[in-house]
Design an enzyme around this catalytic site. Sequence first.
Site, PDB file in Angstrom:
ATOM      1  N   SER A 116      29.294  37.094  43.044  1.00  0.00           N
ATOM      2  CA  SER A 116      29.962  38.334  42.627  1.00  0.00           C
ATOM      3  C   SER A 116      30.332  38.344  41.154  1.00  0.00           C
ATOM      4  O   SER A 116      30.643  39.408  40.615  1.00  0.00           O
ATOM      5  CB  SER A 116      31.227  38.567  43.459  1.00  0.00           C
ATOM      6  OG  SER A 116      30.886  38.789  44.794  1.00  0.00           O
ATOM      7  N   THR A 179      34.979  40.545  40.715  1.00  0.00           N
ATOM      8  CA  THR A 179      34.514  41.900  40.398  1.00  0.00           C
ATOM      9  C   THR A 179      35.353  42.568  39.314  1.00  0.00           C
ATOM     10  O   THR A 179      34.829  42.935  38.265  1.00  0.00           O
ATOM     11  CB  THR A 179      34.471  42.764  41.674  1.00  0.00           C
ATOM     12  OG1 THR A 179      33.530  42.186  42.568  1.00  0.00           O
ATOM     13  CG2 THR A 179      34.113  44.195  41.375  1.00  0.00           C
ATOM     14  N   GLU A 241      57.974  39.160  48.656  1.00  0.00           N
ATOM     15  CA  GLU A 241      57.729  39.657  50.015  1.00  0.00           C
ATOM     16  C   GLU A 241      57.643  38.525  51.046  1.00  0.00           C
ATOM     17  O   GLU A 241      58.021  38.705  52.199  1.00  0.00           O
ATOM     18  CB  GLU A 241      56.411  40.461  50.007  1.00  0.00           C
ATOM     19  CG  GLU A 241      56.102  41.176  51.297  1.00  0.00           C
ATOM     20  CD  GLU A 241      54.820  42.013  51.198  1.00  0.00           C
ATOM     21  OE1 GLU A 241      54.147  41.977  50.137  1.00  0.00           O
ATOM     22  OE2 GLU A 241      54.483  42.692  52.180  1.00  0.00           O
ATOM     23  N   ASP A 384      27.355  44.508  44.936  1.00  0.00           N
ATOM     24  CA  ASP A 384      26.948  43.451  44.013  1.00  0.00           C
ATOM     25  C   ASP A 384      25.790  42.644  44.598  1.00  0.00           C
ATOM     26  O   ASP A 384      24.876  42.247  43.895  1.00  0.00           O
ATOM     27  CB  ASP A 384      28.132  42.548  43.644  1.00  0.00           C
ATOM     28  CG  ASP A 384      29.000  42.176  44.826  1.00  0.00           C
ATOM     29  OD1 ASP A 384      28.690  42.567  45.974  1.00  0.00           O
ATOM     30  OD2 ASP A 384      30.004  41.472  44.601  1.00  0.00           O
ATOM     31  N   HIS A 385      25.835  42.432  45.904  1.00  0.00           N
ATOM     32  CA  HIS A 385      24.821  41.616  46.584  1.00  0.00           C
ATOM     33  C   HIS A 385      24.930  41.894  48.074  1.00  0.00           C
ATOM     34  O   HIS A 385      25.882  42.527  48.524  1.00  0.00           O
ATOM     35  CB  HIS A 385      25.064  40.128  46.315  1.00  0.00           C
ATOM     36  CG  HIS A 385      26.451  39.711  46.698  1.00  0.00           C
ATOM     37  ND1 HIS A 385      26.833  39.565  48.009  1.00  0.00           N
ATOM     38  CD2 HIS A 385      27.561  39.466  45.956  1.00  0.00           C
ATOM     39  CE1 HIS A 385      28.108  39.236  48.048  1.00  0.00           C
ATOM     40  NE2 HIS A 385      28.581  39.175  46.821  1.00  0.00           N
ATOM     41  N   HIS A 460      25.824  34.790  50.961  1.00  0.00           N
ATOM     42  CA  HIS A 460      25.268  36.046  50.477  1.00  0.00           C
ATOM     43  C   HIS A 460      23.792  36.132  50.854  1.00  0.00           C
ATOM     44  O   HIS A 460      23.160  35.127  51.169  1.00  0.00           O
ATOM     45  CB  HIS A 460      25.400  36.125  48.955  1.00  0.00           C
ATOM     46  CG  HIS A 460      26.823  36.152  48.482  1.00  0.00           C
ATOM     47  ND1 HIS A 460      27.177  36.027  47.170  1.00  0.00           N
ATOM     48  CD2 HIS A 460      27.979  36.297  49.176  1.00  0.00           C
ATOM     49  CE1 HIS A 460      28.491  36.100  47.057  1.00  0.00           C
ATOM     50  NE2 HIS A 460      29.012  36.251  48.256  1.00  0.00           N
TER      51      HIS A 460
HETATM   52 ZN   LIG Z   1      31.052  36.546  48.496  1.00  0.00          ZN
END
Ligand SMILES: [Zn+2]
Length: 532
Positions: A116, A179, A241, A384-385, A460
């Site tokens: 990515s 990303t 949190e 992306d892939h 991927h």
């Molecule tokens: Zn991945």
Amino acid sequence: MSRSFGSTMFLLLLCLMAGTCLSIVPEKEKNPWYWREQAQRTLQHSLKLQNLNTNVARNVILFLGDGMGVSTVTAARILKGQLHHKLGEDFQLEMDKFPFVALSKTYNTNAQVPDSAGTATAYLCGVKSNEGTVGVSAAVTRSQCNTTKGNEVTSILRWAKDAGKSVGIVTTTRVNHATPSAAYAHSADRDWYSDNEMPPEALNQGCKDIAYQLMHNIPDIEVIMGGGRKYMFPKNTTDVEYGDDPKARGTRLDGQVLIDVWKGKKPRNKNAHYVWNRMQLMNLDLNNVDYLLGLFEPSDMVYELNRNNKTDPSLSEMVEVAIKILRKNPKGFFLLVEGGRIDHGHHEGKAKQALHEAVEMDRAIGLAGTLTSLEDTLTVVTADHSHVFTFGGYTPRGNSIFGLAPVVSDTDNKPYTSILYGNGPGYKVVAGQRENVSTVDYAHDNYQAQSAVPLSYETHGGEDVAVFAKGPMAHLLHGVQEQNYIPHVMAYASCIGSIMDHCQSHPSAGLAPQPALFSGLLTLLLLLSLLF
Ligand SMILES: [Zn+2]
Ligand SMILES: *[C@@H]1O[C@H](CO)[C@@H](O)[C@H](O)[C@H]1NC(C)=O
Ligand SMILES: *[C@@H]1O[C@H](CO)[C@@H](O)[C@H](O)[C@H]1NC(C)=O
Ligand SMILES: *[C@@H]1O[C@H](CO)[C@@H](O)[C@H](O)[C@H]1NC(C)=O
Ligand SMILES: *[C@@H]1O[C@H](CO)[C@@H](O)[C@H](O)[C@H]1NC(C)=O
């Protein structure tokens, strides 16, 4: 499931012998007129596409489905249709409605099956690079800090900012994940989330972690939303949190509170808001927000299927807020939206999680369409892939996308799910044999579909991914293209970046660029005059 198993098999046999399935095929589809009329309507629509939209794109929105290969798009379409109580196959995703489609070749400069980071550098910066690196050229070796300098490449987010537009990043992962980081950072390693994750050598050589770059660097980004809170706070700081969770604590070695750094860099006359839960986000008066930083989880956001809708916004909700802030700029905006956890669902072999993430991104695409106009907004949807995710098995029409193939294996006599992975954690052998999936809840949210090869983390896939486009210059996204072509089209369409010949006679946005042919001829004439 096993109860209806025999009858499903019988039905399918009947279907195969008769050539049609009387009980499954919608009545209208039996009439050839239905298909001919449907195709003719599509044809009329296609003919109209000859009137190309050559406006200048004031706004550009890029939706990036991380790991959203073509098989994932098709399965998400069927799922979304079935969630609407339809058969599913003939349903239309929002992205399916986009008029122009291309295929994108996703390989990295050093990898046939990409990651990515290298791909993000391609579709955001317009330059292919090595796997694991963000915002740098292929001259940079992964993890080698001292190869970075001088090899940085800028992204379309930067080009848009330089042109006076507002810019935003919305993701379901950490905001410093692969990303989004290619949009604003230059790093020899995508895993350098904070200085805590960097080797001492890289720190000594002067490289900065990705969270640091996000909060310190230009371009200054109007809207940042996603997860990744822990990377913004000094090591061991208790999370706001998840106070009891040691994994949620701050990570930074340099002692910086990056939220404060971010706020401190904003002009005094502008309103900069930091929010960390959905309530705070929904209560903002967006007319009075110039800058927004929303960090809703310590790391990645929670899967849409598991999301607490009181504390965490959905991707659609974040996109709506982002567009309403960004569109206040009369010069327009660039927005990157990442459905970032489609990829994670697949890596875990949890197809149901992955597909629900894809459906949520499609909802966000639809919503963005209602908030923008085709006249001035170029919207691109891509991945992306891919992943080694597949579905098959001669399932009948309307079969649950998470269901079984209708006939057991003729080799081990066991049923199998339509969805399978080439590799991954779902590989399952029980007493020396493939697991009988009828004995498990294969429709469970976290069911891990069977894979051919055992891996703790599914991989991927290497095949091309789709690029869907609508709006100004969308037709330039056609054919089979290198992935790094995408931001060049987005920049051309919006008259930003370094190639602006086609815009020069029209400095203000809103006027059409010169036809490409004209500038092509000009270039040719120029070249000829140089030769003679
Ligand atoms: Zn991945
Ligand atoms: C860069 O750093 C690596 C170690 O990461 C080292 O082996 C190499 O010699 C360095 N190169 C230069 C030019 O300093
Ligand atoms: C981290 O914080 C916790 C809770 O405040 C504290 O009990 C612990 O001693 C701290 N650990 C370190 C190494 O500072
Ligand atoms: C949150 O989830 C609950 C339970 O599923 C649902 O009843 C409620 O309408 C949801 N609220 C919002 C704002 O989506
Ligand atoms: C698989 O499991 C189902 C449900 O328990 C059972 O009916 C079927 O006989 C099993 N098939 C094989 C081949 O073991």
